[in-house]
Design a protein around this motif. Structure first.
Motif, PDB file in Angstrom:
ATOM      1  N   GLN A  19       0.826  -1.204   0.000  1.00  0.00           N
ATOM      2  CA  GLN A  19       0.000   0.000   0.000  1.00  0.00           C
ATOM      3  C   GLN A  19       0.864   1.260   0.000  1.00  0.00           C
ATOM      4  N   HIS A  22       2.357   1.720  -3.311  1.00  0.00           N
ATOM      5  CA  HIS A  22       1.337   2.126  -4.276  1.00  0.00           C
ATOM      6  C   HIS A  22       1.091   3.633  -4.202  1.00  0.00           C
ATOM      7  N   PHE A  23       0.907   4.166  -3.013  1.00  0.00           N
ATOM      8  CA  PHE A  23       0.642   5.597  -2.874  1.00  0.00           C
ATOM      9  C   PHE A  23       1.854   6.433  -3.294  1.00  0.00           C
ATOM     10  N   GLN A  25       4.145   5.565  -5.527  1.00  0.00           N
ATOM     11  CA  GLN A  25       4.260   5.498  -6.985  1.00  0.00           C
ATOM     12  C   GLN A  25       3.213   6.374  -7.664  1.00  0.00           C
ATOM     13  N   GLN A  26       2.016   6.452  -7.070  1.00  0.00           N
ATOM     14  CA  GLN A  26       0.928   7.192  -7.692  1.00  0.00           C
ATOM     15  C   GLN A  26       0.975   8.686  -7.392  1.00  0.00           C
ATOM     16  N   ARG A  27       1.352   9.039  -6.179  1.00  0.00           N
ATOM     17  CA  ARG A  27       1.260  10.441  -5.742  1.00  0.00           C
ATOM     18  C   ARG A  27       2.606  11.160  -5.685  1.00  0.00           C
ATOM     19  N   GLU A 161      -3.970  -3.800  -7.263  1.00  0.00           N
ATOM     20  CA  GLU A 161      -2.909  -2.790  -7.317  1.00  0.00           C
ATOM     21  C   GLU A 161      -1.538  -3.384  -7.020  1.00  0.00           C
ATOM     22  N   ARG A 164       0.323  -3.532 -10.195  1.00  0.00           N
ATOM     23  CA  ARG A 164       0.817  -2.225 -10.641  1.00  0.00           C
ATOM     24  C   ARG A 164       2.070  -1.826  -9.869  1.00  0.00           C
ATOM     25  N   VAL A 165       2.076  -2.128  -8.585  1.00  0.00           N
ATOM     26  CA  VAL A 165       3.260  -1.823  -7.777  1.00  0.00           C
ATOM     27  C   VAL A 165       4.462  -2.620  -8.273  1.00  0.00           C
ATOM     28  N   GLY A 168       5.865  -1.260 -11.441  1.00  0.00           N
ATOM     29  CA  GLY A 168       6.664  -0.062 -11.178  1.00  0.00           C
ATOM     30  C   GLY A 168       8.050  -0.394 -10.667  1.00  0.00           C
TER      31      GLY A 168
END
Length: 232
Positions: A19, A22-23, A25-27, A161, A164-165, A168
């Motif tokens: 988690q 994930h955040f 990588q996204q933000r 997700e 996706r992580v 990345g």
């Protein structure tokens, strides 16, 4: 002797750490407070998970630049791009993967052992997949890697997700190893217990001599990756 999974496998087996990745990588860059709020984790728990991710080279941190007095906040980011600074964990892991690849190649019946950016990238990819628990095969065209028996498949069912992580992370390690390969796409569960990673190989620029590779038979079935060397 008790079997202990590799460090990278144990690190990524925690959904809380997935988690956080994930955040990030996204933000982009976030503070402990930002991440604790986004994930619902306690601040101290968030810090502990971040230290584990930093220790494995998946996350970087640096103090916030501010003109105010007092201890600056730490800013956390998902590791990405090439970093050759002294002490960089990802660089050390790429170097270690290349050394292990060289040891394996010395035991294989190769006519030529070439040191090249492409080989370094394949060594890094192979080592990462091995450390994270995947059984991988590389297509003869060199453009597709098949990932068998995902060790995180149960987690993926509830949390897509995760894929996706992981994609990345693969993109970042190929960038760190610096070569012609780039991760283009990850196709989760194209078949039962099988995912496919698409790779893109950049064409050499004008005046660049193409890399030579060890000769191999023109027709082959998908081969195991042996630290950047196709199975012979």
């Amino acid at each position: 002797m008790t079997f202990r999974p590799p460090s990278s496998y144990r690190t990524l087996a925690s959904f809380s750490r997935i988690q956080l990745l994930h955040f990030l990588q996204q933000r982009g860059t976030m503070t402990v407070g930002d991440l604790a709020e986004a994930t619902g984790l306690h601040h101290n728990t968030t810090r502990e998970h971040l230290q584990r991710l930093i220790g494995d080279g998946f996350v970087t941190s640096e103090p916030e630049i501010t003109e105010t007095k007092g201890r600056p906040r730490m800013l956390y980011s998902a590791a990405g791009g090439a970093d050759h600074q002294a002490g960089c964990i990802r660089e050390a892991k790429a170097d270690a993967a290349e050394r292990r690849g060289d040891l394996v190649r010395r035991m294989l019946p190769l006519q030529a052992i070439l040191h090249s950016p492409l080989q370094r990238q394949l060594d890094a990819l192979d080592d990462h997949l091995d450390q994270t628990g995947f059984d991988a095969t590389l297509d003869p065209d060199g453009d597709h890697v098949h990932l068998h028996d995902c060790p995180y498949s149960e987690m993926v069912k509830a949390h897509p997700e995760v894929c996706r992580v992981h994609f990345g992370l693969i993109k970042g390690l190929l960038e760190q190893a610096e070569g012609p390969l780039a991760a283009e796409a990850l196709h989760p569960l194209v078949e039962a217990n099988l995912c496919t990673l698409d790779l893109h190989r950049a064409e050499p620029g004008p005046g660049t001599e193409p890399e030579r590779e060890p000769e191999r038979a023109p027709e082959r079935e998908a081969a195991n990756i042996y630290h950047g060397v196709f199975g012979l």
